[in-house]
Motif scaffolding. Structure first.
Motif, PDB file in Angstrom:
ATOM      1  N   GLU A 179      -7.955  -4.037  -4.617  1.00 41.71           N
ATOM      2  CA  GLU A 179      -6.856  -4.732  -5.286  1.00 41.71           C
ATOM      3  C   GLU A 179      -5.990  -5.499  -4.288  1.00 41.71           C
ATOM      4  O   GLU A 179      -5.584  -6.636  -4.548  1.00 41.71           O
ATOM      5  CB  GLU A 179      -6.009  -3.719  -6.064  1.00 41.71           C
TER       6      GLU A 179
ATOM      7  N   ASN B  85       3.449   1.038  -3.511  1.00 39.48           N
ATOM      8  CA  ASN B  85       2.862   0.894  -4.846  1.00 39.48           C
ATOM      9  C   ASN B  85       1.543   1.643  -5.045  1.00 39.48           C
ATOM     10  O   ASN B  85       1.119   1.861  -6.179  1.00 39.48           O
ATOM     11  CB  ASN B  85       2.671  -0.587  -5.168  1.00 39.48           C
ATOM     12  N   TYR B  86       0.894   1.986  -3.915  1.00 40.81           N
ATOM     13  CA  TYR B  86      -0.349   2.746  -4.012  1.00 40.81           C
ATOM     14  C   TYR B  86      -0.225   4.125  -3.354  1.00 40.81           C
ATOM     15  O   TYR B  86      -1.162   4.920  -3.415  1.00 40.81           O
ATOM     16  CB  TYR B  86      -1.501   1.976  -3.364  1.00 40.81           C
TER      17      TYR B  86
ATOM     18  N   ARG C  73     -10.029   6.660  -4.078  1.00 43.86           N
ATOM     19  CA  ARG C  73      -8.691   6.112  -4.342  1.00 43.86           C
ATOM     20  C   ARG C  73      -8.376   4.983  -3.364  1.00 43.86           C
ATOM     21  O   ARG C  73      -7.812   3.953  -3.750  1.00 43.86           O
ATOM     22  CB  ARG C  73      -7.665   7.241  -4.217  1.00 43.86           C
ATOM     23  N   THR C  74      -8.743   5.158  -2.110  1.00 44.45           N
ATOM     24  CA  THR C  74      -8.472   4.150  -1.082  1.00 44.45           C
ATOM     25  C   THR C  74      -9.326   2.909  -1.291  1.00 44.45           C
ATOM     26  O   THR C  74      -8.843   1.777  -1.137  1.00 44.45           O
ATOM     27  CB  THR C  74      -8.717   4.751   0.312  1.00 44.45           C
TER      28      THR C  74
ATOM     29  N   ALA D 258      -7.784   0.887  -4.083  1.00 47.92           N
ATOM     30  CA  ALA D 258      -6.542   0.250  -3.660  1.00 47.92           C
ATOM     31  C   ALA D 258      -6.817  -0.935  -2.738  1.00 47.92           C
ATOM     32  O   ALA D 258      -6.206  -2.004  -2.883  1.00 47.92           O
ATOM     33  CB  ALA D 258      -5.647   1.269  -2.956  1.00 47.92           C
TER      34      ALA D 258
ATOM     35  N   LEU E  80       0.829  -1.204   0.000  1.00 53.54           N
ATOM     36  CA  LEU E  80       0.000   0.000   0.000  1.00 53.54           C
ATOM     37  C   LEU E  80       0.866   1.258   0.000  1.00 53.54           C
ATOM     38  O   LEU E  80       0.600   2.209  -0.734  1.00 53.54           O
ATOM     39  CB  LEU E  80      -0.915   0.009   1.226  1.00 53.54           C
TER      40      LEU E  80
END
Length: 413
Positions: free
Chosen positions: A395, A353-354, A388-389, A392, A350
Motif C-alpha cells: 500500500e 497508520n500501519y 501484515r508487513t 502494508a 507506516l
C-alpha cells in the motif's frame, strides 16, 4: 565561520526542529521471549528494527542468568580494568568459549563493538603499514582508519579485481617502508545485507602478502552451519587472521570480542588503550553472555526460525516487485525511489497508520534520490507479522508511486 553557525548550516532546516523519534518505545513485560511488538506513545507497534536476531533478549534462561548474576554481584563488579583488578574466571571462560566457537586459538573481550573496532585498527598498524578496505565499510571501520598515520587504499565494494589493484599499490609501498598490509572487510554488510567475499579475498593471499580483519557483527550467530559466522558459511575460517564479532546483534547484549592467534590476541590485550584504561565488563553481562552463547550453540532451532522469517519476508517482497538489492543474508533492505521528504512521510505513515516501525536510510549512506527501508528479522517475529508487513508495504509503495506523499503534508512529531 563560527562553529555553531557551521553546524546549523550543515544541519539545514531539518536540524531546527527534529529530534530522535519524537517518542519512546516501551517494552511489554513478558515471561517468555521478547515480542517484536512494543508500545510507542501508548500504541502497539510491530518493530523491524531490533538488535535481537535469535530472540535471546528476553529468553527465560537468559533472564534467569542475568537476574541471578545481578543478585550475586550487582552491576558494579569487577571494579577495575582487566589488567588490574577487573579480571575474573568468567571473563576468561567467555573468551575461551568464543575462541573455540569461531575457530580461533584465543579471544579478547571488548567493552563496546564500535569502540572496539576503532581500537583494533589503531593497535594493529603503524605509520609504515598500509590498510586496504572495502568502500562500504561500517562507520566504526572508517573512524579507525582516520587514526591511521600511514597510507590507506579503498577498493570498490565487493570488487575482487579492485581489491587486487589496491593490494598491488599497497605492496609497492610496503616493499619500501618495510611495513605490512591489513585488508579490512565485513562478513555481512549491515546496510545492504550482502556478504563480503571472504573466500575470494583469502584466495588473494596466493599472490600477495597481507592479513585480513573481518568485522562480522551481523554474521556472528546468523551465518554458517553452527552460527559461528560468515567465515564458517564460506568455508574459510583458517584464512581469516583477525575475527571481530559483537554481542549487540545475535547475543542481544553489550560488548564485543576479537579472536586471532594467541600472540596477536595477547598483543591486543596489552596494547588496546581503550580496553587497558577501561573498566571491565560487569559480571552480570559476562555471565549472561555465557548463557547466551550456550543457547546460540545448543539451540539451532533459533537460527532456523530466524532464517524462516527472513526468507519468507524476502520472498514475499520480491514477489510484490520490491527491490532488495543483493542481500544474501537475513538483513532485508527495501529500496525505493524518492526524496528525503518522501522518506520521512513514508516512515511516519507506516508508524502512525500501519503501526509498523522500521529503520530509514537516506543520502549520504545511499545515493540521492533513493530511500532504503531496512528490515531486521528476528526469531521472535511470526509469519503473521510478515504478512501484515507485506500488505502494508504494498500500500505504501502504491501511495509513493501515485504521488500521495508529495500531495499530503505529514507531521514530523
Amino acid at each position: 565561520m563560527d562553529i555553531f553557525d557551521k553546524i546549523a548550516k550543515h544541519m539545514g532546516p531539518l536540524g531546527q526542529h527534529q529530534k530522535w523519534s519524537h517518542g519512546y518505545f516501551s517494552f511489554p513485560k513478558l515471561e517468555g521471549e521478547i515480542a517484536p511488538h512494543m508500545q510507542f506513545k501508548g500504541k502497539e507497534h510491530l518493530v523491524w528494527s531490533l538488535n535481537n536476531y535469535l530472540g535471546l533478549a528476553n529468553h527465560p534462561e537468559v533472564r534467569k542468568a542475568d537476574e541471578e548474576a545481578a543478585a550475586q554481584f550487582g552491576m558494579a563488579y569487577p571494579m577495575g580494568a582487566r589488567m588490574m583488578s577487573g579480571n575474573s574466571k568468567y571473563h576468561e571462560q567467555l573468551e575461551q568459549e568464543l575462541a573455540a566457537f569461531v575457530g580461533k586459538p584465543d579471544a579478547f573481550l571488548l567493552n563496546y563493538g564500535y569502540q572496539g573496532m576503532v581500537s583494533i585498527i589503531d593497535t594493529l598498524v603503524d605509520r609504515n603499514d598500509v590498510i586496504v578496505y572495502d568502500a562500504e565499510s561500517h562507520a566504526c571501520i572508517i573512524d579507525g582508519l582516520r587514526l591511521h598515520m600511514g597510507k590507506r587504499f579503498v577498493y570498490k565494494h565487493n570488487d575482487i579485481e579492485s581489491a587486487r589493484k589496491q593490494l598491488e599499490r599497497a605492496t609497492k609501498l610496503t616493499n619500501e617502508s618495510g611495513g605490512g598490509i591489513l585488508l579490512i572487510t565485513e562478513g555481512v554488510f549491515g546496510m545492504s545485507g550482502a556478504q563480503g567475499k571472504l573466500k575470494e579475498i583469502v584466495e588473494l593471499k596466493k599472490d600477495f602478502e597481507f592479513r585480513i580483519l573481518v568485522d562480522d557483527a551481523h554474521g556472528f550467530g546468523t551465518m554458517g552451519k553452527t552460527g559461528a559466522g560468515t567465515h564458517e558459511a564460506q568455508d574459510c575460517i583458517e584464512g581469516i587472521d583477525v575475527y571481530f564479532g559483537t554481542f549487540a546483534k545475535s547475543m542481544a547484549g553489550i560488548g564485543a570480542f576479537v579472536a586471532s592467534t594467541e600472540e596477536i590476541t595477547n598483543f591486543l590485550r596489552y596494547n588496546m588503550r581503550s580496553q587497558t584504561f577501561a573498566k571491565a565488563l560487569p559480571m552480570p553481562m559476562v555471565i549472561g553472555l555465557l548463557k547466551r552463547l550456550e543457547l546460540l550453540k545448543n539451540k539451532p532451532e533459533l537460527k532456523e526460525k530466524l532464517w524462516e522469517i527472513a526468507m519468507t519476508l524476502q520472498k514475499g517482497l520480491r514477489e510484490r516487485g520490491f527491490d532488495l538489492g543483493v542481500t544474501d543474508s537475513v538483513v532485508t533492505p527495501v529500496f525505493l525511489k524518492g526524496e528525503l521528504t518522501d522518506a520521512t512521510a513514508i516512515t511516519f505513515d507506516l508508524r502512525e497508520n500501519y503501526s509498523i516501525f522500521c529503520s530509514i536510510v537516506v543520502y549520504p549512506v545511499i545515493p540521492k534520490g533513493m530511500i532504503e527501508l531496512r528490515l531486521i528479522p528476528t526469531a521472535v517475529h511470526t509469519l503473521e507479522d510478515v504478512q501484515r508487513t507485506l500488505d502494508a508495504f504494498s500500500e505504501v509503495a502504491e501511495k509513493l508511486k501515485n504521488g500521495y506523499y508529495k500531495e499530503n503534508q505529514f507531521a514530523t512529531a
